[in-house]
Design an enzyme around this catalytic site. Structure first.
Site, PDB file in Angstrom:
ATOM      1  N   ARG A   1       0.849  -1.192   0.000  1.00  0.00           N
ATOM      2  CA  ARG A   1       0.000   0.000   0.000  1.00  0.00           C
ATOM      3  C   ARG A   1       0.886   1.245   0.000  1.00  0.00           C
ATOM      4  O   ARG A   1       1.819   1.337   0.801  1.00  0.00           O
ATOM      5  CB  ARG A   1      -0.890   0.004   1.254  1.00  0.00           C
ATOM      6  CG  ARG A   1      -1.555   1.329   1.604  1.00  0.00           C
ATOM      7  CD  ARG A   1      -2.651   1.684   0.658  1.00  0.00           C
ATOM      8  NE  ARG A   1      -3.475   2.780   1.181  1.00  0.00           N
ATOM      9  CZ  ARG A   1      -4.315   3.495   0.442  1.00  0.00           C
ATOM     10  NH1 ARG A   1      -4.443   3.231  -0.847  1.00  0.00           N
ATOM     11  NH2 ARG A   1      -5.028   4.462   0.989  1.00  0.00           N
ATOM     12  N   GLY A   2       0.625   2.183  -0.923  1.00  0.00           N
ATOM     13  CA  GLY A   2       1.278   3.479  -0.841  1.00  0.00           C
ATOM     14  C   GLY A   2       2.291   3.754  -1.909  1.00  0.00           C
ATOM     15  O   GLY A   2       3.120   2.889  -2.243  1.00  0.00           O
TER      16      GLY A   2
ATOM     17  N   GLY B   1     -12.370   2.334  -8.739  1.00  0.00           N
ATOM     18  CA  GLY B   1     -13.593   1.952  -8.046  1.00  0.00           C
ATOM     19  C   GLY B   1     -13.294   1.228  -6.751  1.00  0.00           C
ATOM     20  O   GLY B   1     -12.173   1.171  -6.260  1.00  0.00           O
TER      21      GLY B   1
ATOM     22  N   GLU C   1      -6.900  -8.244  -1.396  1.00  0.00           N
ATOM     23  CA  GLU C   1      -5.730  -9.003  -1.844  1.00  0.00           C
ATOM     24  C   GLU C   1      -5.302  -9.992  -0.766  1.00  0.00           C
ATOM     25  O   GLU C   1      -5.000 -11.161  -1.052  1.00  0.00           O
ATOM     26  CB  GLU C   1      -4.570  -8.053  -2.150  1.00  0.00           C
ATOM     27  CG  GLU C   1      -4.693  -7.314  -3.462  1.00  0.00           C
ATOM     28  CD  GLU C   1      -3.502  -6.411  -3.722  1.00  0.00           C
ATOM     29  OE1 GLU C   1      -3.569  -5.630  -4.676  1.00  0.00           O
ATOM     30  OE2 GLU C   1      -2.505  -6.485  -2.971  1.00  0.00           O
TER      31      GLU C   1
ATOM     32  N   ARG D   1       6.161   2.175  -3.066  1.00  0.00           N
ATOM     33  CA  ARG D   1       6.415   1.809  -4.459  1.00  0.00           C
ATOM     34  C   ARG D   1       7.733   2.421  -4.946  1.00  0.00           C
ATOM     35  O   ARG D   1       8.493   1.791  -5.685  1.00  0.00           O
ATOM     36  CB  ARG D   1       5.261   2.269  -5.351  1.00  0.00           C
ATOM     37  CG  ARG D   1       5.438   1.907  -6.830  1.00  0.00           C
ATOM     38  CD  ARG D   1       4.346   2.564  -7.670  1.00  0.00           C
ATOM     39  NE  ARG D   1       3.036   2.026  -7.331  1.00  0.00           N
ATOM     40  CZ  ARG D   1       2.520   0.924  -7.856  1.00  0.00           C
ATOM     41  NH1 ARG D   1       3.220   0.232  -8.748  1.00  0.00           N
ATOM     42  NH2 ARG D   1       1.323   0.510  -7.505  1.00  0.00           N
TER      43      ARG D   1
END
Length: 536
Positions: free
Chosen positions: A18-19, A51, A85, A23
């Site tokens: 996440r984030g 979405g 996930e 990355r």
């Protein structure tokens, strides 16, 4: 839900994180390090995240991966995408199709598992949005609880580059465990593997389960055990498939080599441990593996000594371990202490399975030429549902006209009791002299040897080895696996028997000698004959 084991694995690793900061930093560096080592890694692009519903592309990528690395950062639980996930990843892990490694990036494992701190706040917001008793939120909490309890890597104030190298090393070691080649046409395997997985009770991690595969020669025990190995070996800390135990353990020295191989493969060692004798090997196996969850398959066992030296008892291995023994001797399994409920009888193929396997080998295309159904049925009847007989007969009849099928059936009808040895010999009888000589040499001397080396040796004996090897492979009499010449032991036994039949009472008159005693007798006979000639 269909198991992802039936899907092609397109990725080695799936990264869940996440984030954008991750990355560009830790995850980006980890991805690059994996990529540089040739590890095919899936990392999602931002375009996939549109979405509230997780992309089908991401779900499919998880299913098509061998390994998932979940980077639990402070903001991970705030994303419903990441939580979905995690749910999918843990579902695939439960099915045994995915290995999961968590990285706790500046968060404590207990914070993820309970949850606490930032994870508690994130879950509160999800509960407010979807309802405290929402099934969605319950699934997310369970996924976090299960994943947070897995063994992984913590990173607080440590060196990120060192951790990345440690992760890459672990992934490479895991991926080095490769699947086994099962068969060219593995017919009827999936249902039998499913039955064995149920018998193994893979969901239980509290005990060591031992299962025996029992059945006659040529019925497919090895093929089935290889397929089972491929289906489950990634669920264990280490695994080993010991092939041809009977053949590879003629004496105690051979058993030592098997002990070394077992330790080398399960522990993923860089070099083999030196085992001085069988008793020393027993102590080493117990000492090194008693806390490891291992998968060990012993193929073609025929002596209790082999089991005592390699898998002496359940207490040799860690909880969750699975031991599988294949044999033609059911009594051996009983003596070893495997109860009847854990003995799986490998039965002949059904009519439809046998016909499918025969067709795969006998017909060049899906169209069955013009062979009468009655002829096909007669060949199936002769093979008796034995995969080896079906494979050899089918390969022998491949592309042949009806008159050849009829001639082959007449030959089989003259075999006393329609023995498997006699049925296999039909394929040998149809070979040209060059291929017969090569076949007998491999059966008597060269099984398991380097194919290129043996090809040169036989070529020096004026044999056309290139064409000969191709024909023997086409007839399913030999195979080349990882550069080694292989031959089913029943086919080898048939070849050796052909040589013995040349002169049963006088080994000196045979074209080939391979037993030590026969060679000694032949040499001594020559010495005596020469001595008598000298006296004269």
């Amino acid at each position: 839900m269909a198991s992802s084991s039936n899907l092609k694995k397109n990725y080695n690793v799936f990264l869940s994180f996440r984030g954008i900061d991750l990355r560009k930093n830790f995850v980006g560096h980890l991805y690059t390090a994996l990529d540089q080592k040739g590890v095919d890694t899936f990392i999602d692009s931002e375009e996939l995240r549109k979405g509230d519903q997780i992309s089908a592309t991401l779900l499919k990528a998880i299913e098509e991966s061998h390994i998932a690395i979940i980077i639990f950062s402070e903001d991970y639980a705030s994303s419903s995408w990441c939580l979905e996930e995690a749910v999918k990843i843990m579902e695939c892990k439960e099915q045994g199709d995915l290995k999961v490694f968590p990285v706790f990036y500046k968060v404590e494992p207990r914070e993820v598992r309970t949850p606490r701190d930032s994870y508690y706040k994130a879950m509160e917001k999800h509960e407010f949005k979807f309802g405290k008793d929402s099934e969605k939120v319950k699934r997310w909490k369970k996924a976090l609880f299960d994943a947070g309890g897995l063994s992984g890597w913590p990173l607080n104030e440590g060196n990120e580059s060192e951790l990345i190298q440690e992760i890459v090393k672990k992934i490479l070691t895991y991926l080095a465990q490769t699947a086994l080649h099962v068969a060219k046409h593995p017919v009827g395997i999936d249902a039998r593997v499913a039955e064995l997985k149920s018998m193994l009770n893979l969901k239980s991690h509290e005990d060591v389960v031992m299962v025996g595969l029992w059945g006659q020669g040529g019925i497919g025990k090895t093929t089935l055990s290889k397929a089972l190995y491929n289906a489950i070996f990634r669920q264990f800390d280490g695994s080993c498939f010991l092939a041809n135990v009977r053949e590879a353990s003629k004496n105690s020295k051979d058993l030592v080599l098997l002990q070394e191989k077992l330790l080398f493969e399960i522990l993923s060692l860089q070099q083999k441990l030196e085992v001085s004798n069988v008793d020393r090997g027993i102590i080493l196996i117990q000492d090194r593996l008693r806390h490891k969850k291992v998968l060990l398959i012993l193929n073609d066992v025929d002596d209790l000594r082999q089991l005592e030296a390699l898998v002496g008892g359940r207490n040799w291995f860690g909880n969750g371990s699975r031991i599988i023994v294949t044999t033609r001797d059911k009594h051996l399994l009983t003596c070893y202490g495997i109860d009847q409920d854990h003995v799986y009888e490998v039965k002949p193929l059904s009519y439809h399975e046998a016909r499918e396997l025969l067709s795969n080998h006998a017909f060049l295309t899906l169209q069955e030429l013009e062979i009468r159904t009655s002829l096909v049925y007669s060949v199936l009847n002769c093979a008796g549902g034995l995969p080896l007989a079906l494979e050899v007969l089918g390969s022998c009849l491949r592309g042949k006209r009806e008159d050849v099928w009829e001639s082959t059936l007449k030959k089989i009808s003259r075999i006393p009791n329609n023995t498997i040895n006699g049925v296999l010999k039909i394929s040998y009888d149809g070979l040209e002299e060059n291929e017969k000589e090569i076949f007998l040499d491999i059966a008597c001397f060269f099984k398991g040897e380097d194919s290129d080396c043996i090809m040169k040796v036989l070529h020096s004996c004026d044999l056309e080895t290139t064409a000969g090897f191709d024909i023997l492979i086409e007839r399913s009499l030999i195979s080349i696996d990882y550069g080694r010449l292989q031959m089913h032991d029943l086919i080898q036994s048939m070849g050796m028997d052909i040589v013995r039949q040349e002169c049963r009472d006088d080994p000196r008159s045979r074209s080939r000698l391979w037993w030590y005693d026969d060679v000694v007798d032949a040499l001594l006979s020559d010495v005596v004959r020469l001595a008598n000639m000298t006296k004269i």
